[in-house]
Design a protein around this motif. Structure first.
Motif, PDB file in Angstrom:
ATOM      1  N   SER A 141       0.985  -0.735  -0.178  1.00  0.00           N
ATOM      2  CA  SER A 141       0.053   0.115  -0.455  1.00  0.00           C
ATOM      3  C   SER A 141       0.766   0.769   0.061  1.00  0.00           C
ATOM      4  O   SER A 141       2.112   1.133   0.376  1.00  0.00           O
ATOM      5  CB  SER A 141      -1.139   0.238   1.212  1.00  0.00           C
ATOM      6  N   SER A 160      -3.981  -3.591   2.847  1.00  0.00           N
ATOM      7  CA  SER A 160      -3.931  -4.500   1.666  1.00  0.00           C
ATOM      8  C   SER A 160      -4.263  -3.846   0.142  1.00  0.00           C
ATOM      9  O   SER A 160      -5.223  -3.327   0.556  1.00  0.00           O
ATOM     10  CB  SER A 160      -3.332  -5.385   2.084  1.00  0.00           C
ATOM     11  N   ASP A 161      -2.985  -3.377  -0.560  1.00  0.00           N
ATOM     12  CA  ASP A 161      -3.207  -3.175  -1.953  1.00  0.00           C
ATOM     13  C   ASP A 161      -4.364  -1.867  -2.500  1.00  0.00           C
ATOM     14  O   ASP A 161      -4.609  -2.591  -2.855  1.00  0.00           O
ATOM     15  CB  ASP A 161      -4.546  -4.864  -2.205  1.00  0.00           C
ATOM     16  N   CYS A 162      -3.500  -1.024  -1.730  1.00  0.00           N
ATOM     17  CA  CYS A 162      -4.197  -0.107  -1.676  1.00  0.00           C
ATOM     18  C   CYS A 162      -3.343   1.287  -1.619  1.00  0.00           C
ATOM     19  O   CYS A 162      -2.730   1.558  -1.341  1.00  0.00           O
ATOM     20  CB  CYS A 162      -5.834   0.070  -0.539  1.00  0.00           C
ATOM     21  N   SER A 180      -8.208  -0.364   2.724  1.00  0.00           N
ATOM     22  CA  SER A 180      -7.693  -1.214   2.325  1.00  0.00           C
ATOM     23  C   SER A 180      -8.341  -1.949   1.446  1.00  0.00           C
ATOM     24  O   SER A 180      -9.808  -1.861   1.318  1.00  0.00           O
ATOM     25  CB  SER A 180      -7.676  -2.656   3.677  1.00  0.00           C
ATOM     26  N   GLY A 181      -7.847  -2.964   0.058  1.00  0.00           N
ATOM     27  CA  GLY A 181      -8.818  -3.009  -0.834  1.00  0.00           C
ATOM     28  C   GLY A 181      -9.120  -2.427  -1.830  1.00  0.00           C
ATOM     29  O   GLY A 181      -9.231  -2.639  -3.365  1.00  0.00           O
ATOM     30  N   HIS A 201     -13.902  -0.393   2.664  1.00  0.00           N
ATOM     31  CA  HIS A 201     -14.115  -1.817   3.025  1.00  0.00           C
ATOM     32  C   HIS A 201     -14.977  -1.579   4.071  1.00  0.00           C
ATOM     33  O   HIS A 201     -14.598  -0.492   5.301  1.00  0.00           O
ATOM     34  CB  HIS A 201     -12.541  -2.486   3.085  1.00  0.00           C
ATOM     35  N   TYR A 217     -17.964  -5.955  -1.202  1.00  0.00           N
ATOM     36  CA  TYR A 217     -16.259  -5.323  -1.925  1.00  0.00           C
ATOM     37  C   TYR A 217     -15.678  -4.439  -1.516  1.00  0.00           C
ATOM     38  O   TYR A 217     -16.754  -3.605  -1.470  1.00  0.00           O
ATOM     39  CB  TYR A 217     -15.900  -5.928  -3.304  1.00  0.00           C
ATOM     40  N   PRO A 218     -14.198  -4.083  -1.281  1.00  0.00           N
ATOM     41  CA  PRO A 218     -13.842  -2.995  -1.536  1.00  0.00           C
ATOM     42  C   PRO A 218     -14.612  -2.307  -2.556  1.00  0.00           C
ATOM     43  O   PRO A 218     -14.809  -2.481  -4.023  1.00  0.00           O
ATOM     44  CB  PRO A 218     -12.220  -3.139  -1.153  1.00  0.00           C
TER      45      PRO A 218
END
Length: 302
Positions: A141, A160-162, A180-181, A201, A217-218
């Motif tokens: 991230s 994570s992954d943002c 997140s996401g 999220h 879902y995000p």
């Protein structure tokens, strides 16, 4: 952390291990897995990795234990236990970039406007406020902070992954964001009041009862330039607020709105269109015309 010449034992195999194992394997080779639940089990392999019993850990030379848990009290307990036994140990969370850090620490540890924390990254300007508070929970991230951010209390939780991007000249009183996401983008010249909150999220996963398939879902959240979030406003996954708009006190929304509108309610809806606003405080001034205002950043967005 360099694991060369070490025997890595992953300790704790639960939902956190399953969530991060692929990312963990990019930075370490896991030679053994160990978990208290396997002490009385005949299991020999898990995930094609040999399983070792706790009683046999002392026999492993040059070992490093990596604790796979996101439960901080448990991590502290295991850390104390392993430390007392003289075992070198780390938490997977810290290796992947989990850390609580302030603006002052970011500036002290960073270089040329960038700081790498495990698999996470901070991009900042030297005007970054010392009292910024960031909790990196996950991995992969990025936090980007523009110039001249002014805050009383800004709490950032990043999973994570943002990417969280905050523009220039943003004024924040008390705001909490949880990202997140999916990404959160905050434009220039925004004003966030007391007890405002933004989330990309829901923190937990929801499934359809019949199909067992996921239904939440995000989603990205977009806050356009010169947006005012009034006290208690909450933006939920998928929300998008257009340039120059106002989100009224205690409004809650996950919807998309255009430019220069006032929205209010729960769920929020458009209450008025074609507005402009100034950061001048009505506690000190009582203007009849926008032209009388001192702060006129809205003009650039008309």
């Amino acid at each position: 952390m360099n694991f060369e010449g070490k025997t890595v034992v992953g300790y704790g195999v639960g939902f956190y291990y399953e969530a991060v194992k692929d990312k963990a394997r990019e930075i370490m080779r896991i030679d053994y897995l160990c978990d208290a639940k396997w002490d009385d089990s005949d299991i020999e392999f898990y995930d094609n990795i040999p399983v070792i019993k706790r009683k046999d850990l002392e026999k492993v030379p040059n070992k490093v234990l990596v604790i796979f848990s996101c439960n901080q009290p448990l991590i502290r307990t295991l850390s104390a236990e392993f430390g007392a036994k003289g075992y070198e140990h780390y938490s997977a969370m810290s290796l992947l970039g989990s850390r609580v850090i302030t603006g002052a620490e970011i500036k002290a540890e960073g270089k040329d406007g960038e700081l790498i924390i495990g698999t996470n990254k901070v991009i900042y300007d030297e005007t970054l406020p010392d009292n910024l508070w960031v909790n990196f929970i996950g991995f992969n991230s990025t936090l980007k902070i523009g110039t001249n951010l002014i805050i009383d209390q800004f709490t950032i939780n990043i999973g994570s992954d943002c990417t969280l991007s905050v523009g220039d000249n943003v004024r924040i009183v008390i705001t909490n964001v949880d990202v997140s996401g999916a990404d959160l983008i905050i434009g220039d010249d925004c004003l966030f009041s007391y007890d405002t909150e933004i989330r990309t999220h829901d923190s937990h996963v929801i499934f359809d009862k019949k199909t067992k398939k996921r239904i939440n879902y995000p989603k990205d959240v977009i806050v356009g330039p010169q947006v005012w979030l009034a006290a208690g406003a909450k933006l939920l996954p998928g929300a998008s607020i257009g340039t120059g708009s106002i989100v009224g006190a205690n409004a809650v929304t996950s919807s998309k709105f255009g430019d220069h509108v006032v929205i209010a309610g729960n769920p929020a809806r458009v209450m008025r269109e074609d507005v402009i606003w100034s950061k001048d405080n009505t506690a000190f001034a009582d203007y009849e015309s926008f032209e009388d205002c001192v702060e006129k950043s809205a003009e650039k967005y008309l």
